[in-house]
Design a protein around this motif. Structure first.
Motif, short mmCIF file in Angstrom:
data_model
loop_
_atom_site.label_atom_id
_atom_site.label_comp_id
_atom_site.label_asym_id
_atom_site.label_seq_id
_atom_site.Cartn_x
_atom_site.Cartn_y
_atom_site.Cartn_z
N ASP A 83 0.51 -1.33 0.06
CA ASP A 83 0.12 -0.06 -0.09
C ASP A 83 0.70 1.19 -0.04
OD1 ASP A 83 -2.34 -1.68 0.09
OD2 ASP A 83 -2.02 -1.84 2.34
N LEU A 84 2.08 1.25 0.16
CA LEU A 84 3.00 2.34 0.29
C LEU A 84 4.01 2.64 -0.81
CD1 LEU A 84 4.18 1.51 4.13
CD2 LEU A 84 2.52 3.11 3.51
N THR A 85 4.11 3.78 -0.88
CA THR A 85 5.27 4.28 -1.83
C THR A 85 6.25 5.27 -1.36
OG1 THR A 85 3.92 5.80 -3.26
CG2 THR A 85 3.97 3.57 -3.96
N VAL A 86 7.48 5.29 -1.60
CA VAL A 86 8.14 6.52 -1.22
C VAL A 86 7.89 7.83 -1.53
CG1 VAL A 86 10.67 7.32 -1.59
CG2 VAL A 86 10.44 4.84 -1.12
N GLY A 87 7.58 8.62 -0.86
CA GLY A 87 7.22 10.15 -0.98
C GLY A 87 5.94 10.12 -0.92
N MET A 88 5.04 8.99 -0.54
CA MET A 88 3.56 9.35 -0.27
C MET A 88 3.34 10.10 0.92
SD MET A 88 2.04 5.63 0.56
CE MET A 88 0.44 6.14 -0.08
N GLU A 89 2.28 10.86 1.15
CA GLU A 89 1.98 11.65 2.40
C GLU A 89 1.35 10.74 3.41
OE1 GLU A 89 0.64 15.99 3.34
OE2 GLU A 89 -1.13 14.54 2.57
N VAL A 90 1.52 10.76 4.53
CA VAL A 90 1.25 9.93 5.84
C VAL A 90 1.07 11.06 6.88
CG1 VAL A 90 2.35 7.76 5.12
CG2 VAL A 90 3.44 9.29 6.65
N GLU A 91 0.15 10.48 7.78
CA GLU A 91 -0.05 11.32 8.94
C GLU A 91 -0.01 10.50 10.24
OE1 GLU A 91 -4.14 13.08 8.87
OE2 GLU A 91 -4.94 11.11 8.10
N VAL A 92 0.47 11.18 11.28
CA VAL A 92 0.52 10.40 12.65
C VAL A 92 -0.88 10.17 13.26
CG1 VAL A 92 1.01 12.41 13.84
CG2 VAL A 92 2.04 10.21 14.77
N VAL A 93 -1.12 9.06 13.96
CA VAL A 93 -2.51 9.01 14.23
C VAL A 93 -2.21 8.37 15.79
CG1 VAL A 93 -3.82 9.23 12.34
CG2 VAL A 93 -3.08 6.74 13.17
N PRO A 94 -3.16 8.25 16.76
CA PRO A 94 -3.01 7.49 18.03
C PRO A 94 -3.06 5.87 17.51
CG PRO A 94 -4.80 8.79 18.22
CD PRO A 94 -4.24 9.01 17.00
N GLY A 95 -2.41 4.92 18.21
CA GLY A 95 -2.77 3.55 18.16
C GLY A 95 -2.47 2.82 19.42
N VAL A 96 -2.88 1.51 19.34
CA VAL A 96 -2.55 0.73 20.40
C VAL A 96 -1.32 -0.37 20.50
CG1 VAL A 96 -3.67 -1.12 21.59
CG2 VAL A 96 -5.04 0.58 20.66
N LEU A 97 -0.54 -0.07 21.25
CA LEU A 97 0.80 -1.17 21.44
C LEU A 97 0.42 -2.34 21.78
CD1 LEU A 97 3.70 -1.25 20.82
CD2 LEU A 97 4.02 -0.28 23.35
N ASP A 98 -0.35 -2.27 22.94
CA ASP A 98 -0.94 -3.59 23.69
C ASP A 98 -1.90 -3.17 24.53
OD1 ASP A 98 -0.75 -6.10 23.94
OD2 ASP A 98 1.08 -6.12 25.73
N GLU A 99 -2.50 -4.07 24.94
CA GLU A 99 -3.77 -4.13 25.88
C GLU A 99 -3.96 -5.28 26.59
OE1 GLU A 99 -7.49 -2.61 23.86
OE2 GLU A 99 -6.88 -3.83 22.12
N ASP A 100 -4.79 -5.00 27.97
CA ASP A 100 -4.89 -6.33 28.51
C ASP A 100 -6.45 -5.83 29.12
OD1 ASP A 100 -4.60 -4.76 30.93
OD2 ASP A 100 -2.37 -6.14 31.16
N THR A 101 -6.86 -6.67 30.02
CA THR A 101 -8.25 -6.22 30.56
C THR A 101 -8.26 -5.05 31.55
OG1 THR A 101 -7.81 -7.74 32.64
CG2 THR A 101 -9.17 -8.77 30.83
N GLU A 102 -7.05 -4.66 31.88
CA GLU A 102 -6.95 -3.49 32.52
C GLU A 102 -6.42 -2.30 32.07
OE1 GLU A 102 -5.01 -4.53 36.40
OE2 GLU A 102 -6.64 -6.25 36.66
N THR A 103 -5.60 -2.23 31.08
CA THR A 103 -4.75 -1.26 30.47
C THR A 103 -4.60 -1.42 29.04
OG1 THR A 103 -3.48 -1.41 32.49
CG2 THR A 103 -2.53 0.02 30.59
N THR A 104 -4.67 -0.10 28.39
CA THR A 104 -4.29 -0.15 26.98
C THR A 104 -3.16 0.98 26.94
OG1 THR A 104 -6.78 -0.25 26.51
CG2 THR A 104 -5.19 0.74 24.86
#
Length: 141
Positions: free
Chosen positions: A107-128
């Motif tokens: 889906d990617l090419t060098v030079g294409m525009e991207v934006e930073v967004v929040p993401g999930v690194l890991d999660e369990d029943t108590e913490t994201t």
């Protein structure tokens, strides 16, 4: 979540870096001790929000489970993910991060525009644990 590496939610989500008042160099991850520029006589370091958008500088995928200290459940099958190096022109730096889930190297090419967004690194029943992801502009969350 890594403290002081990013701030905000949704469209207000930004990575946080630092800028040296002596040479104007910008650093990410942030630097709070001293300027990393070897040619700089030194200056105060000020927190600055980084550009939300940049251009793909390079990319690859992770097809194998990294060794320790990378944390993953060895009982679960390995899920490859895409890494993107993004050039932030205004800051004159390249920031590495994962692509949003579902984006592959195809889906990617060098030079294409991207934006930073929040993401999930890991999660369990108590913490994201929150991190940042890069998403091609024009792609829905």
């Amino acid at each position: 979540m890594v403290t002081d590496w990013f701030t905000g939610d949704g469209d207000g989500f930004r990575l946080l870096g630092t800028r040296c008042s002596g040479c104007a160099s910008v650093f990410f991850p942030r630097e709070d001790g001293h300027c990393r520029n070897p040619g700089c006589p030194g200056g105060d370091l000020e927190e600055v929000p980084l550009s939300r958008r940049g251009r793909v500088w390079s990319y690859t995928d992770s097809r194998y489970r990294p060794p320790s200290p990378y944390v993953s459940d060895p009982e679960l099958p390995w899920e490859p993910y895409t890494l993107i190096a993004v050039e932030l022109a205004a800051e004159r730096i390249v920031v590495l991060g994962q692509a949003v889930p579902g984006i592959t190297v195809a889906d990617l090419t060098v030079g294409m525009e991207v934006e930073v967004v929040p993401g999930v690194l890991d999660e369990d029943t108590e913490t994201t644990w929150t991190t940042w992801h890069w998403r091609p502009t024009g792609v829905a969350a």
